[in-house]
Design an enzyme around this catalytic site. Structure first.
Site, mmCIF file in Angstrom:
data_model
loop_
_atom_site.group_PDB
_atom_site.id
_atom_site.type_symbol
_atom_site.label_atom_id
_atom_site.label_comp_id
_atom_site.label_asym_id
_atom_site.label_seq_id
_atom_site.Cartn_x
_atom_site.Cartn_y
_atom_site.Cartn_z
ATOM 1 C CB THR A 15 -29.644 7.560 -21.681
ATOM 2 O OG1 THR A 15 -28.915 7.996 -22.823
ATOM 3 C CG2 THR A 15 -30.363 8.737 -21.052
ATOM 4 C CB CYS A 16 -28.923 2.385 -22.099
ATOM 5 S SG CYS A 16 -27.890 1.015 -21.647
#
Ligand SMILES: Cc1ncc(COP(=O)(O)O)c(C=O)c1O
Length: 380
Positions: A328-329
């Site tokens: 994920t970011c």
């Protein structure tokens, strides 16, 4: 047995991220628990991994169940819904405990028809149960030492020993039946003395209740906490079981029914995660691998369960300390800041983790649009 070769093959066939459950290992864990603690009825704590296929395997093995929400109750209910009414009622009474001390009113209203055993630990809960689930049986959850457990539960749950018998008498006065006591020594308890202290405390409260005129208690629920063998520092389960058996024999007469709510012990060693390397970078001189599974997914236990999982490579070669990040970011998505992994792994290479069956896939999210790992069941 699941070996590296099978894990790799399953990942090639199914893609990654992959979560593999070995049902032979589930059955082995359940039978080990029964063998070493013959006096204790094992209620699998569904929250540890609520996959219906896992619940089914334990159901078929003869386990009882600890549920802590209506969705968990319904997963178990699915396997008994076709029993004749009377048989089903007896089954629920004998084999389900609703072990969440604080319940929504709507939950109690729905539970009442099943006349279940439920836990409580405060006066407000007595009022709620009396109003919405008067047919339920009660077990008072008491606060016990959680010292040295990986996950402490005692600041959130449990009546203080000094108020315990008052709470039993208050429930009795409200016309409810308190069947016994329950406790939890903290999850992944490697400090076995927690059980010794908790059993002693419970025995004293049985005596105090009797001295104060309450004689209806006939069960003791010794909760979960039984440690999974994550590493060599965890002493064998048989040592803990011997200690518990000795204390149970010393403190509780045979007519007191003993139950337990093992979660982690039953599923941790049956779960494997396989992930793929998506990216590779060197940051401040440290090698970083980016994989397609992370703390919002199968490695959620890193955050919620205070658990550290090791990652291993299928490829061999000279290793170094690396960081492993999820897909994920979010910068929180850190699986490990220190894994000893081969330096020359390429994008597309696979990594795997063992002993990741408990509190892992169960708390996966869809954060950032990334789906939870696909689940594959083996030896079902
Ligand atoms: C009430 C209750 N019972 C049982 C369990 C299962 O504990 P463990 O996985 O440590 O065996 C938990 C875990 O949080 C719990 O809260």
């Amino acid at each position: 047995m699941i070996n590296r070769r099978l894990l790799k093959k399953l990942a090639e066939q199914n893609g990654t991220p992959l979560f593999v459950v070995d049902h032979d290992q589930l059955r082995r864990n359940y039978s080990q628990f029964k063998r070493y603690l013959p006096r204790v009825q094992a209620y699998y704590a569904v929250k540890a991994n609520s996959d219906p296929a896992i619940v089914k395997t334990f159901y078929e093995a003869g386990a009882s169940f600890d549920v802590a929400s209506m969705p968990e109750f319904r997963i178990v209910y699915e396997y008994i819904k076709d029993m004749p009414d009377k048989e089903r009622q007896a089954w629920i009474w004998d084999k389900i405990i609703y072990a969440n001390p604080t319940k929504a009113e709507a939950t109690l209203q729905e539970l009442n028809q099943y006349k279940p055993l439920v836990t409580y630990d405060n006066y407000e809960e007595i009022k709620k149960i009396k109003r919405h689930a008067p047919l339920a049986g009660l077990a008072l959850r008491i606060k016990v030492p959680n010292t040295g457990a990986m996950v402490e539960l005692s600041s959130k749950f449990g009546a203080a020993p000094g108020e315990a018998v008052d709470l039993i008498l208050a429930a009795d006065k409200a016309g409810l039946v308190v069947e016994g006591l329950s406790f939890h020594v903290g999850s992944q308890t490697t400090n076995f003395q927690n059980y010794v202290a908790a059993l002693e405390l419970a025995a004293n409260l049985f005596k105090e209740a009797k001295d104060r005129g309450y004689t209806k208690m006939n069960l003791l629920d010794i909760g979960g906490g039984f440690p999974a063998p994550y590493d060599d520092s965890v002493k064998p389960f048989r040592n803990l079981a011997a200690l518990i058996n000795r204390e149970l024999g010393r403190l509780f007469p045979k007519n007191i029914q003993i139950l337990a709510e093992p979660g982690r012990f039953m599923v941790a060693t049956a779960g494997y995660a396989v992930s793929k390397i998506l990216g590779k970078a060197v940051r401040d001189g440290k090698l970083c691998y980016y994989i397609d599974d992370g703390v919002y997914h199968t490695f959620s236990g890193v955050i919620f369960d205070h658990c550290h999982y090791h990652l291993k490579a299928f490829k061999r070669g000279p290793t170094q300390i690396c960081s492993v990040f999820g897909p994920t970011c979010d910068a929180l998505d850190v699986v490990s800041m220190a894994e000893q992994l081969p330096s020359d792994l390429k994008l597309g290479d696979l990594l795997y983790s063992e002993n990741i069956g408990a509190y892992s896939h169960a708390s996966s999210t869809w954060f950032n649009g990334f789906a939870p790992a696909k689940v594959v069941h083996v030896n079902q």
